[in-house]
Motif scaffolding. Sequence first.
Motif, PDB file in Angstrom:
ATOM      1  N   GLN A  87       3.697  10.122  -9.680  1.00  0.00           N
ATOM      2  CA  GLN A  87       2.990  10.459 -10.921  1.00  0.00           C
ATOM      3  C   GLN A  87       2.338  11.827 -10.816  1.00  0.00           C
ATOM      4  O   GLN A  87       2.395  12.630 -11.749  1.00  0.00           O
ATOM      5  CB  GLN A  87       1.933   9.406 -11.239  1.00  0.00           C
ATOM      6  N   GLU A  88       1.703  12.095  -9.682  1.00  0.00           N
ATOM      7  CA  GLU A  88       1.057  13.393  -9.476  1.00  0.00           C
ATOM      8  C   GLU A  88       2.084  14.518  -9.481  1.00  0.00           C
ATOM      9  O   GLU A  88       1.857  15.587 -10.030  1.00  0.00           O
ATOM     10  CB  GLU A  88       0.271  13.396  -8.168  1.00  0.00           C
ATOM     11  N   LYS A  89       3.226  14.268  -8.869  1.00  0.00           N
ATOM     12  CA  LYS A  89       4.286  15.271  -8.819  1.00  0.00           C
ATOM     13  C   LYS A  89       4.788  15.594 -10.223  1.00  0.00           C
ATOM     14  O   LYS A  89       5.004  16.756 -10.565  1.00  0.00           O
ATOM     15  CB  LYS A  89       5.423  14.755  -7.945  1.00  0.00           C
ATOM     16  N   GLN A  90       4.957  14.575 -11.042  1.00  0.00           N
ATOM     17  CA  GLN A  90       5.388  14.787 -12.429  1.00  0.00           C
ATOM     18  C   GLN A  90       4.352  15.590 -13.200  1.00  0.00           C
ATOM     19  O   GLN A  90       4.698  16.483 -13.980  1.00  0.00           O
ATOM     20  CB  GLN A  90       5.630  13.450 -13.126  1.00  0.00           C
ATOM     21  N   ALA A 104       0.832  -1.204   0.000  1.00  0.00           N
ATOM     22  CA  ALA A 104       0.000   0.000   0.000  1.00  0.00           C
ATOM     23  C   ALA A 104       0.866   1.253   0.000  1.00  0.00           C
ATOM     24  O   ALA A 104       0.588   2.216  -0.719  1.00  0.00           O
ATOM     25  CB  ALA A 104      -0.930   0.007   1.208  1.00  0.00           C
ATOM     26  N   VAL A 105       1.946   1.229   0.792  1.00  0.00           N
ATOM     27  CA  VAL A 105       2.861   2.366   0.836  1.00  0.00           C
ATOM     28  C   VAL A 105       3.538   2.547  -0.515  1.00  0.00           C
ATOM     29  O   VAL A 105       3.680   3.657  -1.024  1.00  0.00           O
ATOM     30  CB  VAL A 105       3.897   2.196   1.971  1.00  0.00           C
ATOM     31  N   ALA A 106       3.960   1.438  -1.148  1.00  0.00           N
ATOM     32  CA  ALA A 106       4.606   1.515  -2.461  1.00  0.00           C
ATOM     33  C   ALA A 106       3.634   2.047  -3.513  1.00  0.00           C
ATOM     34  O   ALA A 106       4.007   2.865  -4.362  1.00  0.00           O
ATOM     35  CB  ALA A 106       5.134   0.141  -2.868  1.00  0.00           C
ATOM     36  N   ALA A 107       2.376   1.606  -3.464  1.00  0.00           N
ATOM     37  CA  ALA A 107       1.379   2.088  -4.422  1.00  0.00           C
ATOM     38  C   ALA A 107       1.108   3.576  -4.219  1.00  0.00           C
ATOM     39  O   ALA A 107       0.994   4.335  -5.191  1.00  0.00           O
ATOM     40  CB  ALA A 107       0.085   1.291  -4.279  1.00  0.00           C
ATOM     41  N   ALA A 108       1.040   4.001  -2.962  1.00  0.00           N
ATOM     42  CA  ALA A 108       0.816   5.426  -2.678  1.00  0.00           C
ATOM     43  C   ALA A 108       2.010   6.259  -3.127  1.00  0.00           C
ATOM     44  O   ALA A 108       1.846   7.363  -3.669  1.00  0.00           O
ATOM     45  CB  ALA A 108       0.556   5.637  -1.192  1.00  0.00           C
ATOM     46  N   ALA A 109       3.218   5.740  -2.942  1.00  0.00           N
ATOM     47  CA  ALA A 109       4.416   6.465  -3.372  1.00  0.00           C
ATOM     48  C   ALA A 109       4.460   6.591  -4.891  1.00  0.00           C
ATOM     49  O   ALA A 109       4.824   7.638  -5.427  1.00  0.00           O
ATOM     50  CB  ALA A 109       5.664   5.763  -2.858  1.00  0.00           C
ATOM     51  N   LYS A 144      12.399  22.896 -11.094  1.00  0.00           N
ATOM     52  CA  LYS A 144      13.474  21.908 -11.019  1.00  0.00           C
ATOM     53  C   LYS A 144      13.658  21.384  -9.600  1.00  0.00           C
ATOM     54  O   LYS A 144      14.151  20.266  -9.413  1.00  0.00           O
ATOM     55  CB  LYS A 144      14.786  22.541 -11.503  1.00  0.00           C
ATOM     56  N   LYS A 145      13.275  22.158  -8.604  1.00  0.00           N
ATOM     57  CA  LYS A 145      13.465  21.755  -7.204  1.00  0.00           C
ATOM     58  C   LYS A 145      12.352  20.848  -6.688  1.00  0.00           C
ATOM     59  O   LYS A 145      12.476  20.293  -5.610  1.00  0.00           O
ATOM     60  CB  LYS A 145      13.566  22.993  -6.312  1.00  0.00           C
ATOM     61  N   LEU A 146      11.258  20.755  -7.428  1.00  0.00           N
ATOM     62  CA  LEU A 146      10.136  19.916  -6.971  1.00  0.00           C
ATOM     63  C   LEU A 146      10.510  18.450  -6.940  1.00  0.00           C
ATOM     64  O   LEU A 146      11.175  17.935  -7.732  1.00  0.00           O
ATOM     65  CB  LEU A 146       8.930  20.094  -7.879  1.00  0.00           C
TER      66      LEU A 146
END
Length: 116
Positions: free
Chosen positions: A45-48, A35-40, A114-116
């Motif tokens: 993906q959201e960050k990208q 679950a942690v890996a899926a959330a990460a 670039k820092k995100l």
Amino acid sequence: GLNYPDIVLFQPISELLGLPLLQLFCKDGLSAEQAVAAAAALSAQEKQAVRRDMKWHAVFRLAAALMLSVALVYVSRVLDLHGIYGWPQGCTMGMLPFTGWLAGDAVFTLRQVKKL
């Protein structure tokens, strides 16, 4: 099914449903690690997506600022050639600080992405 509840509501929702908080987040049969890996992965993906959107919005603002600056200088020059001075020329040249701010904001955003 369109969005997620606010994070402060997770604990009351888990208590209302009588489920442990971890089980509330896990899909069927996933372990805590899965679950942690899926959330990460979802978070990455959201960050990208956010980074890409911020970048293109900043590029658009920079292009708009540059085009507007060129147009303002051109209009001011045309007014000068026709002997029109005073407030018309002051208005066109007075907008240049706005275009400078717009361009500066866009460049700042591009550097921060670039820092995100």
